[in-house]
Each structure stands twice: as structure tokens, then as C-alpha cells.
Design an enzyme around this catalytic site. Structure first.
Site, PDB file in Angstrom:
ATOM      1  N   ASP A  29       0.872  -1.173   0.000  1.00  0.00           N
ATOM      2  CA  ASP A  29       0.000   0.000   0.000  1.00  0.00           C
ATOM      3  C   ASP A  29       0.912   1.228   0.000  1.00  0.00           C
ATOM      4  O   ASP A  29       2.102   1.127   0.343  1.00  0.00           O
ATOM      5  CB  ASP A  29      -0.907  -0.008   1.244  1.00  0.00           C
ATOM      6  N   GLU A  31       0.959   5.651   0.865  1.00  0.00           N
ATOM      7  CA  GLU A  31       0.288   6.867   1.329  1.00  0.00           C
ATOM      8  C   GLU A  31       0.935   8.027   0.582  1.00  0.00           C
ATOM      9  O   GLU A  31       2.166   8.092   0.456  1.00  0.00           O
ATOM     10  CB  GLU A  31       0.457   7.064   2.845  1.00  0.00           C
ATOM     11  N   ASP A  86      -2.127   3.601  -6.509  1.00  0.00           N
ATOM     12  CA  ASP A  86      -0.827   3.019  -6.151  1.00  0.00           C
ATOM     13  C   ASP A  86      -0.033   2.689  -7.418  1.00  0.00           C
ATOM     14  O   ASP A  86       1.188   2.892  -7.472  1.00  0.00           O
ATOM     15  CB  ASP A  86      -1.018   1.732  -5.330  1.00  0.00           C
ATOM     16  N   TYR A 152      -2.260   3.686  11.664  1.00  0.00           N
ATOM     17  CA  TYR A 152      -3.270   3.673  10.593  1.00  0.00           C
ATOM     18  C   TYR A 152      -2.673   3.035   9.328  1.00  0.00           C
ATOM     19  O   TYR A 152      -3.289   2.161   8.706  1.00  0.00           O
ATOM     20  CB  TYR A 152      -3.721   5.112  10.304  1.00  0.00           C
ATOM     21  N   ASP A 156      -3.427  -0.878   7.255  1.00  0.00           N
ATOM     22  CA  ASP A 156      -3.842  -1.013   5.856  1.00  0.00           C
ATOM     23  C   ASP A 156      -3.263  -2.258   5.186  1.00  0.00           C
ATOM     24  O   ASP A 156      -3.801  -2.726   4.190  1.00  0.00           O
ATOM     25  CB  ASP A 156      -3.444   0.238   5.056  1.00  0.00           C
TER      26      ASP A 156
END
Length: 369
Positions: A29, A31, A86, A152, A156
Site C-alpha cells: 500500500d 500513502e 498506487d 493507521y 492497511d
């Protein structure tokens, strides 16, 4: 609270990658922050192989070459959720695309759990865990990242690893695992290509309203805007908005006085880009004019043809419990109709490739359009 390794130097990254190269499944993942920029600003990469959950800091470790090499290892399944953004990040920063790709949102859709299911909802449905989404809108470029942000981010990938066996089992039971990997491949196609400057005008909203001459002006303006956006890493709308380009193409100002009278450009756009715009418009090729943009929905017979295709695909979706969005989205139908009306010339439409062709090819061929 998740247990994770925060990776902020190259030696730690290389050791981690060496471990990950031995795994069969790697959850991924990212961010990022995207406000005014053309490309997303990469703030964090999360990865988990079932043993080590790592949060990789691309701000602290700008050289991620060893990590990018992981993504193309064909022996490791790359597990993601709703990954189109992504994939953009991987293409821009790593010049690579993950393969083979297992997207849990698509998996859920294919095996009948609902289309476009969000990560938190999927985790709650399959694992009974409720995820706090409080940090979803946050500045991932700010350092140091808070504990809340890091936890957080770790969650994920943590739960996604736990979701995988359930999703894979469902797909295998329904004999649809190959559909899932086919979708993964389709999503990555073309992402490493550089943006085409000469066709940028076709992606300007309402280009279909313009005449051939107006399109010639739009073509040079859209090319100039994209070059500017790429050079300065600015979102297109922060150079000039689409409706501004359309107005310029329609009104074709020849002097600064005429340009200043245009209400569709902001004062800032006129001040910063005015001279450039006039110069660019002088370079429009008014001899070899572009074709008028073809809008399929304006053609005679469109409504009845669209309805016939949609009805046919709806029946197939109900018969095979496949979401209509997967098999027969509006874009898929338009693609197919265009292909039929072009007498089968050009590239095969999506609905006539892979698993979609197996389900729908025969029925569609029998339609009179």
C-alpha cells in the site's frame, strides 16, 4: 496497535528486500499527497509478507531501487486493495508495475461480495475487525509522522494479509482465480508510457463541441498546457482549466487586448500565461486539421443499440452472478458499439477479451445493431 519496522535508511531497506524476495505473498500500500501537483507526492510505502510489517520512508530513503525490483518478481503475488492510484505511484517513482497482481477489491467483486467495496467494509465483513479511518486525510509528507498515522498505515496491510485466504478460496471455488489475475494485468497496461502530448486535446472536457479549426487551436493549447504541467509538476487545472482552453479555441484571440477581454480565464492565468498563449496559438496547424471528436451518443440509432447491448449483458450478469460494472460498464458498451459500427476494425473491445469474451462473446455477436 500494530507491530511494525520503520525503515529509514538504505541498509535496512536492502536487508528487508532480501527477506521479502523469499516470500510468496507481499501486501502493498502507499500513502501520498496530491493537492496541486501533477504527480502524487509519495509519503510512505507499507509492505507485509506475514512476518515483517514494514513502513518504508521514501523521504528518508530516496533510493528505492532494490524495493522496486521486488515488484516485478514473478514468483511473489502482490496483494493490494483498489490500487489504481498506487499503480500510478509505482509507475512514476519506480518505473515499474507489480506482477502478478491480486487486487482484493476486484476479488470481492468477482466472487459476489459487492462491487467497489471499501477496505474497511471488507475487513469488517470478513474478519469482524473495525478499522479507524481517522487518519485517511492527513499530510503524509510531514515529518515526524505521528503514532496515530503510523498505526493507521500499518493496519492497511495487516488485515489485507488476513483477508487473502478467504478471497482466494472463494475465487478458486468459483473457478475465477484466473479472472482476477487477468484483471490485474489489464490494470497495469500502458502505465509506463509517457503522456502523449499530441492527443492531450482529446482529453479536454467538451472538446466534442469544437469545429475542426477550433480543434487545431485546442490541440496546440492542450499540448502546451501538458508540457507546462509536467515541467513544473503542476496539476493541469492549476496551469489553465479545461473551460479556459475551450474558450481560447473558440474565440481565438489575436492580441493581448482581445485575450484580456475573455471572462473564461482568471486574471492570474491571463497575467502569467497571456503572452505564451498568444504565441502558442500562432503555431496552430490550420492546414492538417484534426477530425471532429466523434461522440458515439450523438449518432443515429445509438439509444436502441445501447439498450440492446445493455439488456444482453444484464442477462449474462444475472446468469453468472457477475457485477454489471465489471462486464458491461458504460465505457465497455461504448467501446463495443464503436467497434461494431466500425465493422470490427481496430483493437478488440474489452468485452471481447479474456473471461468476458467467454461469457458474452457469442451472445453479443448475435445482436443486430
Amino acid at each position: 496497535m500494530s507491530v511494525f519496522q520503520y525503515v529509514s535508511d538504505e541498509a535496512s531497506l536492502n536487508a528487508l528486500v532480501a527477506q521479502y524476495q523469499q516470500s510468496q505473498l507481499l501486501v502493498l500500500d502507499t500513502e501520498f499527497v496530491r493537492t496541486r501537483t501533477y504527480y502524487a507526492k509519495l509519503g510512505l510505502i507499507q509492505a507485509y509478507d506475514g512476518k515483517t510489517l514494514a513502513l518504508i520512508d521514501p523521504v528518508a530513503v530516496p533510493n528505492l531501487a532494490s524495493f522496486w525490483a521486488l515488484l516485478t518478481n514473478p514468483n511473489i503475488i502482490k496483494l493490494v486493495h483498489s490500487c489504481s492510484e498506487d499503480l500510478e505511484v509505482f509507475a512514476h517513482y519506480g518505473n515499474c508495475q507489480p506482477t502478478p497482481l491480486f487486487d482484493s477489491q476486484i476479488a470481492a467483486s468477482i466472487c459476489g461480495m459487492g462491487h467497489g467495496v471499501g477496505y474497511a467494509k471488507l475487513v469488517e465483513t470478513c474478519l469482524g475487525e473495525v478499522i479507524d479511518k481517522g487518519e485517511s486525510r492527513t499530510d503524509w509528507m510531514r515529518r515526524p509522522l505521528t503514532d496515530a498515522q503510523l498505526n493507521y498505515a500499518a493496519n492497511d496491510v495487516l488485515y489485507l494479509y488476513q483477508l487473502y485466504p478467504q478471497l482466494e478460496t472463494k475465487l478458486v471455488e468459483q473457478n475465477r482465480l484466473n479472472w482476477l489475475y487477468e484483471e490485474g494485468e489489464r490494470m497495469t497496461v500502458g502505465r509506463l508510457e509517457t503522456p502523449d502530448l499530441d492527443t492531450a486535446y482529446l482529453r479536454v472536457k467538451n472538446a466534442f463541441q469544437l469545429t475542426e479549426v477550433q480543434l487545431a487551436y485546442l490541440k496546440v493549447l492542450a499540448k502546451w498546457r501538458l508540457e507546462k504541467a509536467l515541467a513544473r509538476d503542476l496539476a493541469l487545472g492549476f496551469v489553465i482549466k479545461d473551460h479556459g482552453l475551450i474558450a481560447l479555441a473558440k474565440k481565438q484571440p489575436k492580441s493581448m487586448g482581445e485575450l484580456l477581454k475573455l471572462n473564461d480565464l482568471t486574471e492570474q492565468e491571463k497575467r502569467i500565461h497571456g503572452k505564451d498563449i498568444l504565441k502558442v496559438m500562432q503555431g496552430a496547424d490550420l492546414v492538417n486539421l484534426p477530425e471532429v471528436v466523434d461522440v458515439i451518443a450523438l449518432k443515429p440509432g445509438y439509444k436502441s443499440a445501447f439498450k440492446a447491448i445493455k439488456t444482453c449483458l444484464t442477462e449474462i450478469c444475472e446468469q453468472h452472478t457477475v457485477p454489471m460494472e465489471m462486464l458491461g460498464s458504460k465505457r465497455h458498451i461504448h467501446e463495443y458499439l464503436q467497434w461494431r459500427w466500425n465493422k470490427g476494425q481496430g483493437e478488440l473491445p474489452t468485452v471481447l477479451t479474456g473471461w468476458r469474451a467467454q461469457l458474452a462473446g457469442e451472445a453479443l455477436a448475435q445482436l443486430e445493431l
